[in-house]
Design an enzyme around this catalytic site. Structure first.
Site, PDB file in Angstrom:
ATOM      1  N   ALA A   1       5.700  -2.280   4.432  1.00 34.96           N
ATOM      2  CA  ALA A   1       6.091  -2.104   5.833  1.00 34.96           C
ATOM      3  C   ALA A   1       7.454  -1.429   5.948  1.00 34.96           C
ATOM      4  O   ALA A   1       7.708  -0.668   6.884  1.00 34.96           O
ATOM      5  CB  ALA A   1       6.111  -3.461   6.535  1.00 34.96           C
ATOM      6  N   CYS A   2       8.332  -1.672   4.964  1.00 34.53           N
ATOM      7  CA  CYS A   2       9.673  -1.091   5.025  1.00 34.53           C
ATOM      8  C   CYS A   2       9.665   0.407   4.732  1.00 34.53           C
ATOM      9  O   CYS A   2      10.683   1.071   4.873  1.00 34.53           O
ATOM     10  CB  CYS A   2      10.607  -1.813   4.061  1.00 34.53           C
ATOM     11  SG  CYS A   2       9.978  -1.993   2.389  1.00 34.53           S
TER      12      CYS A   2
END
Length: 300
Positions: free
Chosen positions: A240-241
């Site tokens: 997600a980062c």
């Protein structure tokens, strides 16, 4: 995956050395990490489990080897090397014991094990044998390491979530492993062994009980395109980062030796404490319909 920093007391910026993972094991190999250590190295950081592949890293072995190395470095007047691990992915899905790991620092993230979105840092001997310096300055809270009023409700929530994990992690792990294994078997049965590539299967390496990283092989089946055609499934193509990277293959998968045309089709499905086999059936059916629609759209 692993970083070694130069002496922080120096006026020069800290230097970082990045050690790639081995395509053979999917791990950052201990020998490779040790080979990257320099005279001014003072910290080595290695995640306990990778968030994309689920591969568990040899942190305990690394700590033992560095502890032995530190004895020789002390005799030579070189700085002691400290060891940090990010245990965010592992807590709640397997056994985590700082004494067994032998680390100086360990990162905890609450929302990864059903707690509030708050984190904590374990330090073996904060401010003494294990250096710890504040990034913010002001009041004397948290023994002057982090000024500001503590978020008591979230701290209490983190403690309660950690207590539940401490009591029940074996049951949590067994359930998630069963559902994850069922997911992988269902994917193979639905798409066929020739069309499914499991990107987190490395011979001899252990992995998290809840993570399944796979690619559905075929042109035009990039992970994002498949997910865009799903009706109910919510998943990720990687971390997600790093969600801003678009359709570019995950650097983690590429460093594991996954071919680019396979890596760009990757999907990461994670199961949890409440995931049932019926949920797996719905998810795989949704994937099958999405792939069928994509292939129909590409047909001449």
């Amino acid at each position: 995956m692993c970083q070694a920093w130069g002496n922080p007391s120096s006026s020069h910026p800290a230097e970082a050395t990045f050690v790639p993972v081995s395509p053979r094991s999917g791990q950052a190999e201990v020998d490779d990490v040790l080979a990257a250590i320099r005279p001014n190295t003072c910290l080595v950081s290695l995640m306990l489990a990778n968030n994309e592949t689920g591969v568990i890293m040899p942190v305990a072995e690394l700590s033992q080897r560095i502890s032995a190395l530190n004895q020789h470095r002390a005799a030579e007047g070189l700085p002691r090397i400290l060891v940090h691990t990010d245990a965010a992915q592992m807590i709640g899905k397997g056994r985590v014991d700082v004494q067994e790991l032998g680390v100086d620092y360990l990162t905890i993230v609450g929302h990864k094990f059903h707690g509030p979105r708050i984190g904590a840092l374990y330090a073996r001997s904060p401010g003494t044998a294990t250096p710890l310096h504040p990034m913010l300055f002001g009041g004397g809270q948290e023994r002057s390491f982090r000024p500001g009023t503590e978020n008591t409700p979230m701290i209490a929530g983190l403690g309660q979530a950690a207590e539940l994990v401490n009591k029940n992690w074996e049951a949590y792990e067994a359930h998630m492993r069963d559902v994850r294994d069922y997911l992988e078997a269902t994917l193979e049965a639905s798409f066929g062994k020739q069309r499914i590539r499991f990107n987190s299967h490395f011979k001899g390496s252990k992995r998290l009980c809840n993570t399944c990283n796979f690619s559905i092989l075929g042109p035009g089946l990039q992970g994002r395109r498949v997910l865009a055609h799903c009706k109910v499934l919510l998943a990720s193509v990687g971390a997600a980062c790093h969600s801003e990277k678009g359709d570019r293959p995950s650097p983690v998968l590429l460093s594991c030796g996954i071919p680019p045309e396979v890596a760009q089709n990757a999907l990461r499905l994670s199961v949890g404490r409440g995931t049932a086999r019926a949920d797996v059936d719905r998810a795989v059916q949704d994937l099958m319909q999405a792939v069928e629609q994509l292939e129909q759209d590409q047909a001449p």
